[in-house]
Motif scaffolding. Structure first.
Motif, PDB file in Angstrom:
ATOM      1  N   PRO A 254       0.796  -1.237   0.000  1.00 59.72           N
ATOM      2  CA  PRO A 254       0.000   0.000   0.000  1.00 59.72           C
ATOM      3  C   PRO A 254       0.823   1.279   0.000  1.00 59.72           C
ATOM      4  CG  PRO A 254      -0.781  -1.564   1.655  1.00 59.72           C
ATOM      5  CD  PRO A 254       0.562  -2.039   1.195  1.00 59.72           C
ATOM      6  N   THR A 255       2.067   1.210   0.477  1.00 60.08           N
ATOM      7  CA  THR A 255       2.903   2.411   0.513  1.00 60.08           C
ATOM      8  C   THR A 255       4.079   2.247  -0.441  1.00 60.08           C
ATOM      9  OG1 THR A 255       2.340   2.725   2.844  1.00 60.08           O
ATOM     10  CG2 THR A 255       4.213   3.964   2.007  1.00 60.08           C
ATOM     11  N   LEU A 256       4.171   3.143  -1.427  1.00 60.09           N
ATOM     12  CA  LEU A 256       5.241   3.120  -2.436  1.00 60.09           C
ATOM     13  C   LEU A 256       5.307   1.763  -3.113  1.00 60.09           C
ATOM     14  CD1 LEU A 256       7.983   5.130  -0.503  1.00 60.09           C
ATOM     15  CD2 LEU A 256       6.463   5.962  -2.306  1.00 60.09           C
ATOM     16  N   ASP A 257       4.210   1.415  -3.746  1.00 56.97           N
ATOM     17  CA  ASP A 257       4.074   0.127  -4.426  1.00 56.97           C
ATOM     18  C   ASP A 257       5.231  -0.130  -5.386  1.00 56.97           C
ATOM     19  OD1 ASP A 257       2.572  -2.228  -5.495  1.00 56.97           O
ATOM     20  OD2 ASP A 257       2.563  -0.981  -7.305  1.00 56.97           O
ATOM     21  N   ASN A 258       5.653  -1.372  -5.447  1.00 56.36           N
ATOM     22  CA  ASN A 258       6.666  -1.816  -6.406  1.00 56.36           C
ATOM     23  C   ASN A 258       5.956  -2.648  -7.470  1.00 56.36           C
ATOM     24  OD1 ASN A 258       8.941  -2.783  -7.710  1.00 56.36           O
ATOM     25  ND2 ASN A 258       9.577  -4.138  -6.068  1.00 56.36           N
ATOM     26  N   PRO A 259       5.927  -2.198  -8.743  1.00 59.96           N
ATOM     27  CA  PRO A 259       6.831  -1.225  -9.363  1.00 59.96           C
ATOM     28  C   PRO A 259       6.259   0.175  -9.565  1.00 59.96           C
ATOM     29  CG  PRO A 259       5.743  -2.482 -11.075  1.00 59.96           C
ATOM     30  CD  PRO A 259       5.206  -3.007  -9.761  1.00 59.96           C
ATOM     31  N   THR A 260       4.971   0.411  -9.269  1.00 62.66           N
ATOM     32  CA  THR A 260       4.344   1.656  -9.729  1.00 62.66           C
ATOM     33  C   THR A 260       4.687   2.870  -8.881  1.00 62.66           C
ATOM     34  OG1 THR A 260       2.334   1.367  -8.397  1.00 62.66           O
ATOM     35  CG2 THR A 260       2.386   0.281 -10.554  1.00 62.66           C
ATOM     36  N   TYR A 289       8.994  -0.205   2.002  1.00 63.92           N
ATOM     37  CA  TYR A 289       9.385   1.099   1.454  1.00 63.92           C
ATOM     38  C   TYR A 289       8.884   2.284   2.272  1.00 63.92           C
ATOM     39  CZ  TYR A 289      10.861  -1.282  -2.822  1.00 63.92           C
ATOM     40  OH  TYR A 289      11.493  -2.102  -3.727  1.00 63.92           O
ATOM     41  N   TYR A 290       8.035   2.038   3.267  1.00 63.48           N
ATOM     42  CA  TYR A 290       7.384   3.146   3.979  1.00 63.48           C
ATOM     43  C   TYR A 290       8.389   4.182   4.482  1.00 63.48           C
ATOM     44  CZ  TYR A 290       5.543   5.831   7.837  1.00 63.48           C
ATOM     45  OH  TYR A 290       5.233   6.871   8.676  1.00 63.48           O
ATOM     46  N   GLU A 291       9.493   3.741   5.050  1.00 69.75           N
ATOM     47  CA  GLU A 291      10.440   4.676   5.666  1.00 69.75           C
ATOM     48  C   GLU A 291      11.158   5.549   4.640  1.00 69.75           C
ATOM     49  OE1 GLU A 291      11.638   2.337   9.745  1.00 69.75           O
ATOM     50  OE2 GLU A 291      12.525   1.645   7.871  1.00 69.75           O
ATOM     51  N   LEU A 292      10.901   5.287   3.349  1.00 63.78           N
ATOM     52  CA  LEU A 292      11.521   6.078   2.297  1.00 63.78           C
ATOM     53  C   LEU A 292      10.565   7.092   1.684  1.00 63.78           C
ATOM     54  CD1 LEU A 292      13.626   3.293   0.531  1.00 63.78           C
ATOM     55  CD2 LEU A 292      14.365   4.951   2.238  1.00 63.78           C
ATOM     56  N   LEU A 293       9.396   7.285   2.297  1.00 66.03           N
ATOM     57  CA  LEU A 293       8.517   8.376   1.862  1.00 66.03           C
ATOM     58  C   LEU A 293       9.247   9.705   2.031  1.00 66.03           C
ATOM     59  CD1 LEU A 293       5.057   7.414   3.394  1.00 66.03           C
ATOM     60  CD2 LEU A 293       5.490   7.867   0.978  1.00 66.03           C
ATOM     61  N   PHE A 294       9.226  10.539   1.005  1.00 60.16           N
ATOM     62  CA  PHE A 294       9.927  11.821   1.090  1.00 60.16           C
ATOM     63  C   PHE A 294       9.307  12.712   2.167  1.00 60.16           C
ATOM     64  CE2 PHE A 294      11.001  11.356  -3.687  1.00 60.16           C
ATOM     65  CZ  PHE A 294      12.052  10.517  -3.361  1.00 60.16           C
TER      66      PHE A 294
END
Length: 482
Positions: A254-260, A289-294
């Motif tokens: 749900p957060t920073l989906d791979n690949p989209t 990927y959550y911790e990589l949200l800008f």
């Protein structure tokens, strides 16, 4: 394949290739019945002309070592020379095995990612310059190792690490205990354990159209059926019809989906959670990927909504701290954790004790949070740099959404030009991409562009080469249709 013919030798290139193939067959590395790579792939890997490959193959066929099957390709003969008849027929074992080989493109990506001369603009990995190498090395001097701690760990992993993760995950809105956490060797092992331990053959795995699962196959190899869905008002009915009486689960990023690279809305999360809860379908929330949200938000993960153990949450430090540490985790009901821990102990007897000590130290010392702040800023700069390049070079032929974090831009070309031929042509120019068709079958419009690995210079050069080759294909197509 890493071998290449030596162009400095007096022996002709095709003879070297013939001798090499013969040696592989004699040693049993190439087994009877094994399919050979296409000629254009061999020419690319050996860095020779197609005509050289063709000459070598014809000689090997004349020697009785290769055979061509019309419409199928070139194969090692079933009964090569007499000295080779004593080899086990490994190809039959391989074809009958549970795990099936990945598609050819993904195998090539895995091979070429190891080459230092490649410009990697699709890689799901941090650049070496973004890894906190010096800080990691310095932290090793601060860690106090206990003899017991560096032996085999508990089945669920280091207790101190699990306790540290409870505190860390609470910031994410996830309330848990050490009993509900299993330390694994990366998120991929988590998926493999779930496939082995929680589903029977023929179970249904729901996932989205462009999916990371299409590129790794942990469920497919275990005999599960993959079904594509998307969150909307009729989701419950769709899941119910596809599920019938079979076991199932719903895989989601749900957060920073791979690949989209997209983020789910609160409404989408609620829709999926409620539909799965009513149908008793477990949800795997891949949250690496959550911790990589800008921009850090108050948006909660699916696991934070979970009141009845519906959601299995997966995390990892591979995308943030170091993939080489091989440390990830699963948060789930205690019964599930104990079962998966038992399976893990049967397969590898626990994740690296040293890596667990390092991650524990980084979480408890504040180093991890400090590193994340710096890493997010660096990735944000890289994303802006790539977006500027895309606007300069491809905005007339492609489109994309501004990345909100992570590694990727899901780049969509207006015409279906991202095919196997372009992938191989880019390899010849030392550019490695992740084409959309490895995430979504027959998707020749997209590629997953990563700004996380290549240097700034390589990113620019890679985009220039990509643009030149795509423009050439488009021009050729227009002339052909004109």
């Amino acid at each position: 394949m890493t071998w290449k013919p030596d162009k400095q030798l007096s022996v002709t290139l095709h003879t070297q290739i013939v001798d090499w193939f013969t040696a592989q067959i004699t040693s049993g590395d190439f087994t009877p019945g094994m399919k050979c790579p296409p000629q254009r792939v061999l020419a690319l890997q050996f860095e020779v002309n197609r005509s050289t490959i063709n000459t070598a193959i014809e000689e090997l066929k004349a020697r009785g070592l290769l055979e061509t099957r019309i419409g199928a390709g070139t194969f090692i003969t079933e009964n090569p020379w007499q000295p080779m008849l004593t080899h086990p027929k490994w190809n039959q074992h391989i074809e009958a095995s549970v795990h099936k080989p990945n598609i050819d493109t993904i195998q090539l990506i895995n091979d070429y990612e190891q080459r230092l001369d490649m410009i990697r603009i699709g890689t799901g990995e941090l650049s070496p310059e973004l890894l906190p190498t010096a800080q990691l090395e310095h932290s090793l001097q601060k860690i106090v190792l206990q003899s017991r701690a560096i032996g085999y760990s508990e089945p669920q992993g280091s207790k101190s690490l699990r306790e540290s993760l409870c505190i860390h995950l609470k910031k994410r809105g996830i309330e848990t205990t050490p009993r509900n956490i299993l330390i694994v060797s990366g998120a991929l092992q988590a998926l493999q354990l779930i496939a082995l331990g929680l589903l029977e053959k023929g179970s249904v795995v729901f996932h989205h159209k462009a999916s990371y699962l299409n590129s790794i196959h942990p469920f497919q190899s275990a005999g599960m059926q993959m079904v594509t869905v998307k969150p909307h008002k009729q989701l419950k009915q769709i899941l119910q019809m596809a599920k019938r009486n079979r076991q199932s689960l719903y895989y989601a990023i749900p957060t920073l989906d791979n690949p989209t690279g997209r983020n789910w809305s609160t409404e989408e999360k609620t829709t999926v959670y409620e539909a799965c809860k009513e149908l008793s379908i477990p949800i795997i929330e891949d949250d690496v990927y959550y911790e990589l949200l800008f921009e850090q938000t108050e948006e909660q993960p699916l696991k934070a909504l979970d009141q009845n153990g519906q959601v299995l949450s997966i995390g990892s430090v591979s995308k943030t701290l170091s993939p080489g540490l091989r440390i990830g985790w699963i948060v789930a009901p205690e019964a599930v954790i104990k079962h998966l821990a038992d399976i893990k102990m049967q397969t590898d007897y626990g994740s690296s004790a040293f890596s667990q000590e390092i991650v524990t130290y980084w979480l408890t010392s504040g180093l991890y949070e400090q590193h994340l702040v710096q890493l997010r800023n660096q990735l944000k700069q890289r994303a802006k740099f790539v977006e500027d390049l895309l606007e300069q070079y491809v905005q007339d032929i492609a489109s994309w959404e501004q990345p909100k974090g992570g590694f990727y831009i899901w780049l969509r070309f207006d015409k279906p030009v991202i095919n196997k031929a372009l992938f191989l042509e880019l390899l010849q120019h030392k550019v490695l991409i992740n084409p959309g068709y490895i995430y979504q079958p027959n998707d020749f419009h997209h590629l997953r562009f990563s700004y996380a690995y290549a240097t700034f210079e390589q990113l620019e050069e890679g985009i220039k080469i990509l643009t030149t080759l795509v423009q050439s294909k488009l021009t050729h197509s227009d002339e052909k249709n004109g």
